[in-house]
Design a protein around this motif. Structure first.
Motif, PDB file in Angstrom:
ATOM      1  N   GLU A 189       0.645  -1.419  -0.004  1.00  0.00           N
ATOM      2  CA  GLU A 189      -0.018   0.002  -0.039  1.00  0.00           C
ATOM      3  C   GLU A 189       0.833   1.371   0.005  1.00  0.00           C
ATOM      4  OE1 GLU A 189      -1.327   0.559   4.424  1.00  0.00           O
ATOM      5  OE2 GLU A 189      -1.888  -1.233   3.774  1.00  0.00           O
ATOM      6  N   ASN A 190       2.213   1.269   0.444  1.00  0.00           N
ATOM      7  CA  ASN A 190       2.955   2.323   0.503  1.00  0.00           C
ATOM      8  C   ASN A 190       4.096   2.369  -0.655  1.00  0.00           C
ATOM      9  OD1 ASN A 190       1.634   3.909   2.674  1.00  0.00           O
ATOM     10  ND2 ASN A 190       2.473   2.377   4.044  1.00  0.00           N
ATOM     11  N   LEU A 191       3.974   1.468  -1.822  1.00  0.00           N
ATOM     12  CA  LEU A 191       4.751   1.299  -2.570  1.00  0.00           C
ATOM     13  C   LEU A 191       4.859   2.644  -3.729  1.00  0.00           C
ATOM     14  CD1 LEU A 191       6.845  -0.834  -3.779  1.00  0.00           C
ATOM     15  CD2 LEU A 191       5.190  -1.160  -5.780  1.00  0.00           C
ATOM     16  N   ASN A 192       5.737   3.485  -3.821  1.00  0.00           N
ATOM     17  CA  ASN A 192       5.639   4.695  -4.587  1.00  0.00           C
ATOM     18  C   ASN A 192       6.606   4.454  -5.850  1.00  0.00           C
ATOM     19  OD1 ASN A 192       8.459   5.500  -3.680  1.00  0.00           O
ATOM     20  ND2 ASN A 192       7.515   5.958  -1.628  1.00  0.00           N
ATOM     21  N   GLN A 193       7.615   3.468  -5.996  1.00  0.00           N
ATOM     22  CA  GLN A 193       8.298   3.468  -7.214  1.00  0.00           C
ATOM     23  C   GLN A 193       8.516   1.666  -7.248  1.00  0.00           C
ATOM     24  OE1 GLN A 193      12.221   5.603  -7.698  1.00  0.00           O
ATOM     25  NE2 GLN A 193      11.584   6.637  -5.656  1.00  0.00           N
ATOM     26  N   LEU A 194       7.827   1.480  -8.745  1.00  0.00           N
ATOM     27  CA  LEU A 194       8.084   0.182  -9.240  1.00  0.00           C
ATOM     28  C   LEU A 194       8.845  -0.099 -10.340  1.00  0.00           C
ATOM     29  CD1 LEU A 194       7.160  -2.659  -8.957  1.00  0.00           C
ATOM     30  CD2 LEU A 194       5.031  -2.188 -10.077  1.00  0.00           C
ATOM     31  N   ILE A 195      10.012  -0.864 -10.254  1.00  0.00           N
ATOM     32  CA  ILE A 195      10.758  -0.748 -11.432  1.00  0.00           C
ATOM     33  C   ILE A 195      10.690  -2.326 -11.979  1.00  0.00           C
ATOM     34  CG2 ILE A 195      13.060  -0.663 -12.315  1.00  0.00           C
ATOM     35  CD1 ILE A 195      12.541   1.255  -9.215  1.00  0.00           C
ATOM     36  N   ALA A 196       9.819  -2.637 -13.130  1.00  0.00           N
ATOM     37  CA  ALA A 196       9.817  -3.890 -13.639  1.00  0.00           C
ATOM     38  C   ALA A 196       9.870  -4.040 -15.333  1.00  0.00           C
ATOM     39  CB  ALA A 196       8.093  -4.266 -13.275  1.00  0.00           C
ATOM     40  N   VAL A 197      11.198  -3.430 -15.573  1.00  0.00           N
ATOM     41  CA  VAL A 197      11.791  -3.452 -16.771  1.00  0.00           C
ATOM     42  C   VAL A 197      12.005  -5.088 -17.182  1.00  0.00           C
ATOM     43  CG1 VAL A 197      13.736  -2.733 -18.197  1.00  0.00           C
ATOM     44  CG2 VAL A 197      12.638  -1.031 -16.422  1.00  0.00           C
ATOM     45  N   ASP A 198      11.931  -5.198 -18.706  1.00  0.00           N
ATOM     46  CA  ASP A 198      12.309  -6.387 -19.275  1.00  0.00           C
ATOM     47  C   ASP A 198      11.482  -7.784 -18.544  1.00  0.00           C
ATOM     48  OD1 ASP A 198      13.887  -5.231 -21.283  1.00  0.00           O
ATOM     49  OD2 ASP A 198      15.705  -5.064 -20.034  1.00  0.00           O
ATOM     50  N   ASN A 199      10.312  -7.404 -18.402  1.00  0.00           N
ATOM     51  CA  ASN A 199       9.727  -8.698 -17.994  1.00  0.00           C
ATOM     52  C   ASN A 199       8.609  -9.240 -19.148  1.00  0.00           C
ATOM     53  OD1 ASN A 199      10.497  -9.728 -15.193  1.00  0.00           O
ATOM     54  ND2 ASN A 199      10.068  -7.393 -14.704  1.00  0.00           N
ATOM     55  N   GLN A 200       7.501  -9.990 -18.777  1.00  0.00           N
ATOM     56  CA  GLN A 200       6.538 -10.373 -19.740  1.00  0.00           C
ATOM     57  C   GLN A 200       5.104 -10.119 -19.577  1.00  0.00           C
ATOM     58  OE1 GLN A 200       7.611 -12.394 -22.418  1.00  0.00           O
ATOM     59  NE2 GLN A 200       9.723 -11.959 -21.492  1.00  0.00           N
ATOM     60  N   LEU A 201       5.302  -8.798 -18.909  1.00  0.00           N
ATOM     61  CA  LEU A 201       3.854  -8.220 -18.823  1.00  0.00           C
ATOM     62  C   LEU A 201       3.256  -7.912 -19.991  1.00  0.00           C
ATOM     63  CD1 LEU A 201       4.887  -5.937 -15.453  1.00  0.00           C
ATOM     64  CD2 LEU A 201       3.856  -8.064 -15.476  1.00  0.00           C
ATOM     65  N   LEU A 202       1.753  -8.356 -20.067  1.00  0.00           N
ATOM     66  CA  LEU A 202       1.154  -8.224 -21.609  1.00  0.00           C
ATOM     67  C   LEU A 202      -0.286  -7.676 -21.231  1.00  0.00           C
ATOM     68  CD1 LEU A 202       0.886  -9.195 -24.270  1.00  0.00           C
ATOM     69  CD2 LEU A 202       0.099 -11.241 -23.586  1.00  0.00           C
ATOM     70  N   HIS A 203      -0.769  -7.948 -20.136  1.00  0.00           N
ATOM     71  CA  HIS A 203      -2.512  -7.251 -20.112  1.00  0.00           C
ATOM     72  C   HIS A 203      -2.684  -6.121 -19.315  1.00  0.00           C
ATOM     73  CE1 HIS A 203      -3.231 -11.347 -21.552  1.00  0.00           C
ATOM     74  NE2 HIS A 203      -2.503 -11.941 -20.620  1.00  0.00           N
ATOM     75  N   MET A 204      -3.076  -5.250 -20.130  1.00  0.00           N
ATOM     76  CA  MET A 204      -3.605  -3.965 -19.703  1.00  0.00           C
ATOM     77  C   MET A 204      -4.528  -3.995 -18.264  1.00  0.00           C
ATOM     78  SD  MET A 204      -2.226  -1.365 -21.162  1.00  0.00           S
ATOM     79  CE  MET A 204      -3.293   0.012 -20.675  1.00  0.00           C
ATOM     80  N   LYS A 205      -5.462  -4.712 -18.531  1.00  0.00           N
ATOM     81  CA  LYS A 205      -6.422  -5.034 -17.484  1.00  0.00           C
ATOM     82  C   LYS A 205      -5.942  -5.232 -15.859  1.00  0.00           C
ATOM     83  CE  LYS A 205     -10.589  -6.182 -19.914  1.00  0.00           C
ATOM     84  NZ  LYS A 205     -11.740  -7.004 -20.199  1.00  0.00           N
ATOM     85  N   ASP A 206      -4.767  -5.883 -16.007  1.00  0.00           N
ATOM     86  CA  ASP A 206      -3.975  -6.278 -14.758  1.00  0.00           C
ATOM     87  C   ASP A 206      -3.119  -5.141 -14.427  1.00  0.00           C
ATOM     88  OD1 ASP A 206      -4.761  -9.082 -15.204  1.00  0.00           O
ATOM     89  OD2 ASP A 206      -2.736  -9.755 -15.820  1.00  0.00           O
ATOM     90  N   LEU A 207      -2.530  -4.573 -14.870  1.00  0.00           N
ATOM     91  CA  LEU A 207      -1.893  -3.255 -14.764  1.00  0.00           C
ATOM     92  C   LEU A 207      -3.004  -2.095 -14.225  1.00  0.00           C
ATOM     93  CD1 LEU A 207       0.950  -3.022 -17.294  1.00  0.00           C
ATOM     94  CD2 LEU A 207       1.232  -3.799 -15.195  1.00  0.00           C
ATOM     95  N   GLU A 208      -4.137  -2.174 -14.692  1.00  0.00           N
ATOM     96  CA  GLU A 208      -5.121  -1.131 -14.426  1.00  0.00           C
ATOM     97  C   GLU A 208      -5.712  -1.245 -13.156  1.00  0.00           C
ATOM     98  OE1 GLU A 208      -6.847   0.189 -18.889  1.00  0.00           O
ATOM     99  OE2 GLU A 208      -7.842  -1.377 -17.821  1.00  0.00           O
ATOM    100  N   TYR A 209      -5.717  -2.687 -12.799  1.00  0.00           N
ATOM    101  CA  TYR A 209      -6.110  -3.322 -11.589  1.00  0.00           C
ATOM    102  C   TYR A 209      -5.339  -2.976 -10.373  1.00  0.00           C
ATOM    103  CZ  TYR A 209      -7.195  -6.621  -7.682  1.00  0.00           C
ATOM    104  OH  TYR A 209      -7.334  -7.076  -6.616  1.00  0.00           O
ATOM    105  N   LEU A 210      -4.003  -3.095 -10.683  1.00  0.00           N
ATOM    106  CA  LEU A 210      -2.961  -2.763  -9.745  1.00  0.00           C
ATOM    107  C   LEU A 210      -2.797  -1.443  -9.360  1.00  0.00           C
ATOM    108  CD1 LEU A 210      -0.625  -3.926  -8.170  1.00  0.00           C
ATOM    109  CD2 LEU A 210       0.728  -3.495 -10.278  1.00  0.00           C
ATOM    110  N   LEU A 211      -3.083  -0.597 -10.471  1.00  0.00           N
ATOM    111  CA  LEU A 211      -2.868   0.869 -10.375  1.00  0.00           C
ATOM    112  C   LEU A 211      -4.126   1.591  -9.389  1.00  0.00           C
ATOM    113  CD1 LEU A 211      -1.497   2.228 -13.559  1.00  0.00           C
ATOM    114  CD2 LEU A 211      -0.335   2.037 -11.400  1.00  0.00           C
ATOM    115  N   ASN A 212      -5.179   0.906  -9.564  1.00  0.00           N
ATOM    116  CA  ASN A 212      -6.232   1.277  -8.492  1.00  0.00           C
ATOM    117  C   ASN A 212      -6.146   0.940  -7.060  1.00  0.00           C
ATOM    118  OD1 ASN A 212      -8.507   2.419  -9.917  1.00  0.00           O
ATOM    119  ND2 ASN A 212      -8.679   0.693 -11.136  1.00  0.00           N
TER     120      ASN A 212
END
Length: 228
Positions: free
Chosen positions: A168-191
């Motif tokens: 809940e207090n994460l302010n920086q996420l560095i996830a370069v060069d992975n296999q993230l594909l789905h927008m919905k998953d990222l939208e869920y996380l950002l919410n």
């Protein structure tokens, strides 16, 4: 084979003994130890170094995290680019704030329960078997929920980061060069991550989606323009 011992620290620390002061007494006052890139393959009992706060052991050959239980004042631990397969024996380091474990052989982020002061965790570029991805133990994530502010998980073949929603207090996420594909998953996380103001996803398939950046910035209430 080179083992990190009290004798090795004493010989390389330029200790200046005061009159009637013993080496043991002097070792107790040491706060910083740097043995990076010294072919260290094991950590011996360093319990005399009770005030150690910063330990640099990156670019060595260490295969196991041991004999650090004594280091209850440790705030910064640098163990990147070693031969470590498991995160273990760190739970007594209650003051630890920054932990660097990139470039090892770690398959699961675990064993960090109780580290309630940990603000930064760097576990990028694990040398995993072909086709495997870095995993997260839910118990460790839950224990870091309130403290962790910076997480680097780059280059670990990760295709799902929904589990990070508890941070809940994460302010920086560095996830370069992975296999993230789905927008919905990222939208869920950002919410869920209401304090996240920087996210770096360069090199992920999702970056090729139409207006990917605009869509995610629109969803997030905190991200602003710090999306890469």
């Amino acid at each position: 084979m080179v083992r990190l011992t009290l004798d090795l620290i004493a010989r390389n620390s330029n200790l200046k003994l005061r009159k009637e002061e013993t080496i043991a007494q002097c070792l107790k006052k040491i706060t910083h130890v740097n043995f990076s890139d010294k072919n260290i393959d094991a950590i011996e009992d360093l319990s005399l170094c009770k005030n150690l706060s910063v330990l640099y052991l990156y670019d060595n050959r260490i295969s196991q995290i041991i004999n650090l239980n004594y280091a209850t004042n440790l705030t910064h631990l640098y163990l990147q680019n070693n031969c470590i397969s498991y995160i273990e024996n760190l739970r007594s380091l209650r003051k630890l704030e920054k932990l660097y474990l990139g470039g090892n052989y770690i398959a699961v982020i675990e064993g960090l329960e109780g580290l309630t002061q940990l603000r930064e965790l760097h576990v990028e570029s694990q040398r995993l078997p072909l086709g495997e991805k870095l995993l997260f133990d839910p118990r460790t994530l839950q224990s870091l929920a309130k403290s962790l502010s910076i997480l680097n998980i780059s280059n670990n073949n990760i295709d799902d980061i929904k589990d990070l929603e508890v941070l809940e207090n994460l302010n920086q996420l560095i996830a370069v060069d992975n296999q993230l594909l789905h927008m919905k998953d990222l939208e869920y996380l950002l919410n869920k991550l209401m304090k996240l103001w920087k996210m770096d996803l360069n090199g992920n398939p999702v970056c090729l989606k139409p207006k990917y950046r605009d869509r995610l910035i629109l969803v997030s209430k905190s991200l602003g323009t710090c999306l890469y």
